[in-house]
Design a protein around this motif. Structure first.
Motif, PDB file in Angstrom:
ATOM      1  N   ASN A 123       1.082   0.291  -0.425  1.00 49.28           N
ATOM      2  CA  ASN A 123       0.404  -0.387  -1.543  1.00 49.28           C
ATOM      3  C   ASN A 123      -1.003  -0.672  -1.036  1.00 49.28           C
ATOM      4  N   ASP A 124      -1.848   0.370  -1.159  1.00 49.96           N
ATOM      5  CA  ASP A 124      -3.107   0.400  -0.418  1.00 49.96           C
ATOM      6  C   ASP A 124      -4.259  -0.329  -1.116  1.00 49.96           C
ATOM      7  N   ALA A 125      -5.138  -0.861  -0.320  1.00 50.66           N
ATOM      8  CA  ALA A 125      -6.438  -1.375  -0.773  1.00 50.66           C
ATOM      9  C   ALA A 125      -7.253  -1.680   0.470  1.00 50.66           C
ATOM     10  N   PRO A 126      -8.578  -1.521   0.374  1.00 48.04           N
ATOM     11  CA  PRO A 126      -9.383  -1.968   1.512  1.00 48.04           C
ATOM     12  C   PRO A 126      -9.235  -3.476   1.684  1.00 48.04           C
ATOM     13  N   LYS A 180     -11.086  -6.015   1.756  1.00 44.29           N
ATOM     14  CA  LYS A 180     -11.763  -6.985   0.878  1.00 44.29           C
ATOM     15  C   LYS A 180     -11.085  -7.085  -0.488  1.00 44.29           C
ATOM     16  N   ARG A 181     -10.323  -6.067  -0.877  1.00 42.25           N
ATOM     17  CA  ARG A 181      -9.656  -6.129  -2.191  1.00 42.25           C
ATOM     18  C   ARG A 181      -8.147  -6.364  -2.083  1.00 42.25           C
ATOM     19  N   MET A 182      -7.639  -6.404  -0.878  1.00 43.13           N
ATOM     20  CA  MET A 182      -6.184  -6.543  -0.753  1.00 43.13           C
ATOM     21  C   MET A 182      -5.719  -7.934  -1.167  1.00 43.13           C
ATOM     22  N   GLN A 183      -4.736  -7.968  -2.076  1.00 44.18           N
ATOM     23  CA  GLN A 183      -4.212  -9.236  -2.573  1.00 44.18           C
ATOM     24  C   GLN A 183      -3.068  -9.708  -1.663  1.00 44.18           C
ATOM     25  N   PRO A 184      -2.881 -11.029  -1.560  1.00 47.12           N
ATOM     26  CA  PRO A 184      -1.777 -11.541  -0.738  1.00 47.12           C
ATOM     27  C   PRO A 184      -0.434 -10.944  -1.165  1.00 47.12           C
ATOM     28  N   GLU A 185      -0.246 -10.710  -2.462  1.00 49.34           N
ATOM     29  CA  GLU A 185       1.037 -10.147  -2.934  1.00 49.34           C
ATOM     30  C   GLU A 185       1.245  -8.749  -2.357  1.00 49.34           C
ATOM     31  N   GLN A 186       0.146  -7.973  -2.304  1.00 48.27           N
ATOM     32  CA  GLN A 186       0.223  -6.608  -1.767  1.00 48.27           C
ATOM     33  C   GLN A 186       0.574  -6.642  -0.285  1.00 48.27           C
ATOM     34  N   TRP A 187      -0.092  -7.546   0.409  1.00 49.84           N
ATOM     35  CA  TRP A 187       0.163  -7.701   1.851  1.00 49.84           C
ATOM     36  C   TRP A 187       1.636  -8.066   2.092  1.00 49.84           C
ATOM     37  N   ASN A 188       2.078  -9.112   1.381  1.00 48.07           N
ATOM     38  CA  ASN A 188       3.439  -9.618   1.610  1.00 48.07           C
ATOM     39  C   ASN A 188       4.503  -8.601   1.218  1.00 48.07           C
ATOM     40  N   GLN A 189       4.270  -7.890   0.130  1.00 51.69           N
ATOM     41  CA  GLN A 189       5.270  -6.909  -0.322  1.00 51.69           C
ATOM     42  C   GLN A 189       5.485  -5.830   0.746  1.00 51.69           C
ATOM     43  N   VAL A 190       4.390  -5.310   1.281  1.00 58.03           N
ATOM     44  CA  VAL A 190       4.510  -4.220   2.264  1.00 58.03           C
ATOM     45  C   VAL A 190       5.105  -4.743   3.580  1.00 58.03           C
ATOM     46  N   ILE A 191       4.715  -5.955   3.962  1.00 55.76           N
ATOM     47  CA  ILE A 191       5.319  -6.553   5.176  1.00 55.76           C
ATOM     48  C   ILE A 191       6.832  -6.696   4.978  1.00 55.76           C
ATOM     49  N   ASN A 250      -2.319  -3.315   5.594  1.00 56.12           N
ATOM     50  CA  ASN A 250      -0.957  -3.860   5.460  1.00 56.12           C
ATOM     51  C   ASN A 250       0.068  -2.861   6.006  1.00 56.12           C
ATOM     52  N   TYR A 251      -0.017  -1.636   5.538  1.00 62.29           N
ATOM     53  CA  TYR A 251       0.941  -0.589   5.945  1.00 62.29           C
ATOM     54  C   TYR A 251       0.858  -0.341   7.458  1.00 62.29           C
ATOM     55  N   ALA A 252      -0.369  -0.184   7.966  1.00 67.91           N
ATOM     56  CA  ALA A 252      -0.537   0.100   9.406  1.00 67.91           C
ATOM     57  C   ALA A 252      -0.006  -1.061  10.251  1.00 67.91           C
ATOM     58  N   ALA A 253      -0.204  -2.297   9.764  1.00 65.62           N
ATOM     59  CA  ALA A 253       0.300  -3.457  10.520  1.00 65.62           C
ATOM     60  C   ALA A 253       1.826  -3.425  10.591  1.00 65.62           C
ATOM     61  N   THR A 254       2.469  -3.053   9.487  1.00 66.18           N
ATOM     62  CA  THR A 254       3.941  -3.011   9.519  1.00 66.18           C
ATOM     63  C   THR A 254       4.422  -1.917  10.453  1.00 66.18           C
ATOM     64  N   LYS A 255       3.759  -0.772  10.382  1.00 68.58           N
ATOM     65  CA  LYS A 255       4.241   0.368  11.159  1.00 68.58           C
ATOM     66  C   LYS A 255       3.975   0.166  12.657  1.00 68.58           C
ATOM     67  N   ALA A 256       2.861  -0.528  12.982  1.00 66.95           N
ATOM     68  CA  ALA A 256       2.612  -0.878  14.387  1.00 66.95           C
ATOM     69  C   ALA A 256       3.591  -1.961  14.840  1.00 66.95           C
ATOM     70  N   GLY A 257       3.908  -2.886  13.954  1.00 68.09           N
ATOM     71  CA  GLY A 257       4.865  -3.953  14.280  1.00 68.09           C
ATOM     72  C   GLY A 257       6.229  -3.398  14.642  1.00 68.09           C
ATOM     73  N   ILE A 258       6.562  -2.275  14.041  1.00 68.01           N
ATOM     74  CA  ILE A 258       7.862  -1.645  14.321  1.00 68.01           C
ATOM     75  C   ILE A 258       7.999  -1.301  15.814  1.00 68.01           C
ATOM     76  N   TYR A 259       6.874  -0.945  16.455  1.00 66.91           N
ATOM     77  CA  TYR A 259       6.974  -0.569  17.882  1.00 66.91           C
ATOM     78  C   TYR A 259       7.416  -1.763  18.727  1.00 66.91           C
ATOM     79  N   PHE A 302      -7.939   3.616   7.050  1.00 67.47           N
ATOM     80  CA  PHE A 302      -8.775   2.967   6.032  1.00 67.47           C
ATOM     81  C   PHE A 302      -7.921   2.665   4.800  1.00 67.47           C
ATOM     82  N   GLY A 303      -7.967   1.440   4.326  1.00 64.18           N
ATOM     83  CA  GLY A 303      -7.254   1.083   3.090  1.00 64.18           C
ATOM     84  C   GLY A 303      -5.787   0.768   3.282  1.00 64.18           C
ATOM     85  N   GLN A 304      -5.332   0.788   4.541  1.00 66.44           N
ATOM     86  CA  GLN A 304      -3.896   0.560   4.786  1.00 66.44           C
ATOM     87  C   GLN A 304      -3.662  -0.510   5.840  1.00 66.44           C
TER      88      GLN A 304
END
Ligand code: NAD
Length: 246
Positions: free
Chosen positions: A94-97, A99-110, A153-162, A149-151
């Motif tokens: 659920n991508d966004a740079p 500056k535009r990423m909403q807390p809901e987007q962040w939390n959903q992907v986490i 939230n996604y990149a944080a989750t996937k790095a967290g998996i390690y 770029f733009g991920q």
């Protein structure tokens, strides 16, 4: 042993279907999960597999729901027996740079990509340890390794998996339970086909082997890491990305 029970979350997706076929080919009894509300799609998935001679079970499950994961594992244990192999594959973008990423987007992907790992692993881990065998494979991503770029939230989750995977690998090591991650690069699936054509062409140009991966490339990695013989491979990550990140 071939008659082991293998759970794959998000099994009816692009990569999950290939994983189901690969593990069934190893003689595993595959139990997939689909998102609640996708019952019709899950029935088609099951029927298509049956035509190929694969008898996979599928249950509705929202992996963000801790109690739902607990109930799901209890139901599988009651219906089929204890779970030997867990592939945490369900994931979303659920991508966004930033500056535009909403807390809901962040939390959903986490919640879907990372909290789900805890929700699922905790339900099966003790039983695997007690029985002296377990294989856990967590599906990460190239973009968890390198960022994108733009991920954030996604990149944080996937790095967290390690970090999560290496930690439980240490907890399971003496008990016959391995935990590893697989990090797919860009694979030809519906998730990647959502990427605009121009962007996708640029991505392919940056893959040293010169093409997208196939779902079977990821399924083979999962089959290897879940094999009984792979008992000396734990706490590691397998990058399957055509050389895009080394
Ligand atoms: P997909 O969208 O085809 O499948 C994802 C599956 O997850 C679907 O079955 C969906 O219903 C399920 N899902 C989503 N939210 C869920 C929830 N809350 N609870 C339960 N299930 C849920 O995607 P895919 O391409 O098959 O990706 C599978 C995994 O591989 C994901 O974790 C993804 O991040 C990762 N990945 C994919 C690629 C790629 O190129 N396709 C690259 C890197 C990593």
């Amino acid at each position: 042993m071939t008659n082991r029970i293998a759970v794959i979350t998000g099994a009816n997706g692009g990569l999950g279907t290939a994983m189901t076929k690969a593990l069934a080919a190893q003689g595993r009894k595959v139990v997939g999960t689909h998102l609640p509300g996708e019952e019709a799609q899950a029935n088609d998935w099951q029927a298509n597999l049956r035509e190929e001679g694969i008898d996979a079970a599928i249950y509705a499950l929202d992996v963000t729901d801790f109690d739902g994961c607990k109930a799901f594992v209890a139901a599988v244990e009651q219906d089929l027996g204890p779970i030997d192999i867990l592939v945490n594959n369900a994931g979303i973008t659920n991508d966004a740079p930033l500056k535009r990423m909403q807390p809901e987007q962040w939390n959903q992907v986490i919640n879907v990509n990372l909290t789900s790992m805890f929700n699922m692993c905790q339900q099966v881990f003790e039983s695997m340890c007690e029985r002296g065998f377990g294989r856990i494979v967590n599906i990460s991503s190239l973009n968890g390794e390198k960022g994108q770029f733009g991920q954030c939230n996604y990149a944080a989750t996937k790095a967290g998996i390690y970090g999560f995977t290496k930690s439980i690998a240490q907890e399971g090591a003496r008990k016959g339970v391995t935990a590893n991650s697989v990090s797919p690069g860009y694979i030809d699936t519906p998730m990647v086909r959502q990427v605009p054509e121009k962007v996708l062409n640029n991505i392919v140009a940056g893959i040293p082997v010169g093409h997208l991966g196939k779902p079977e490339d990821i399924a083979r990695a999962v089959a290897y890491l879940t094999a009984d013989e792979a008992n000396f491979v734990t706490g590691t990550n397998m990058s399957v990305n055509g050389g895009q990140y080394m």
